[in-house]
Design an enzyme around this catalytic site. Sequence first.
Site, PDB file in Angstrom:
ATOM      1  CB  CYS A  66      -0.588   2.555   4.039  1.00  0.00           C
ATOM      2  SG  CYS A  66      -2.075   1.898   3.304  1.00  0.00           S
ATOM      3  CG  ASP A  67       3.212   1.214   4.382  1.00  0.00           C
ATOM      4  OD1 ASP A  67       2.755   1.713   5.430  1.00  0.00           O
ATOM      5  OD2 ASP A  67       3.032   0.032   4.048  1.00  0.00           O
ATOM      6  CB  CYS A  99      -0.917  -0.015   1.225  1.00  0.00           C
ATOM      7  SG  CYS A  99      -1.930   1.468   1.346  1.00  0.00           S
TER       8      CYS A  99
END
Length: 308
Positions: free
Chosen positions: A136-137, A133
């Site tokens: 997200c990261d 992701c």
Amino acid sequence: MTKKYDVIVIGAGPGGLTAALYASRANLSVLILDRGLYGGQMNNTDAIDNYPGFSEVKGPELGEKMYNSTMKFGAEFEYGDVQSVTLEGNEKIVKTDTAEYSTQALIIATGADHRHLNVPGEEEYSGKGVSYCAVCDAAFFKNEDIAVIGGGDSAIEEGIYLAQSAKSVTVIHRRDQLRAQPTLQKRAFANDKIHFIWNGITESIDGDGNRVTGVTYRDKVSGEEKKLATHGVFIYVGVIPQTAPFKDLGVTDENGWIPTDEHMRTKVAGIFALGDVRAKDLRQIANAVGDGSIAGQEAYNYLQSLND
Ligand code: NAP
């Protein structure tokens, strides 16, 4: 106590929300179940530029808008991780980790999840440099050299997103041609920060015990084994259907996808499926929404037919 609804929709992505909108707008009692936040994969997507009406919109923002327009017609939303669905005559009994529900019209909109590469190091370093992701990261790899594995829409779209904050992004693809749609390819090829390793078969994700230190891949043409140093590896090698709770219903094919007819009907009367979980070629927000409108209307038609 078993709670009863006219229609239960499992999955609150764009397709599930649309099905719930159509069914509740037809005055049916509708429950939407999801084990996470509404919006589905849109929550992991930065910018969407191929959904009509929006020249560009953030994924979570589109999810919020779809959720609000669905809930306005009276659908209920509950958190629940569906464990099983069983049949009792026309009733479909849905068991989650915390509750039990029953309905005559069930709509499966559980979508698809990322596929794993299944190479050494992938599981060990998941969350320690291996990610699925970008939204997200990405922040963990600011100004770093990172790797993306895959050559489809997801790999290229997320690679472009990652390139905004990373020092560089190297896409390792197993062939010498991308699968991604031409418009994404064009944007990636024009981006100075994005590099490509063609014909690279990823053999392992390497680390020092604490975090990722690189990727070992084999050049398919020369046969040579090579290494790329990186602390971040984003894997986008396709998707798998989320159909484990439905395997005993006989609605899935040999690969776990759910075949339907053009009315979104599965093999079982009163069970519909839509969006990415269906056996189909093109998985897009726009066609999930189209599927959802059909499934919501067909659930209504099915319930009417039981009363005829
Ligand atoms: P995908 O289209 O199935 O592409 C998967 C990619 O991973 C392919 O390039 C494939 O290589 C590669 N791959 C598969 N297994 C591999 C392995 N074991 N080792 C190395 N590489 C491997 O999957 P996706 O990109 O996740 O997209 C899923 C669906 O969502 C598609 O229908 C896509 O169009 C849609 N989507 C659309 C958008 C958009 O419209 N903006 C964005 C994201 C996703 P090969 O090419 O050699 O097969």
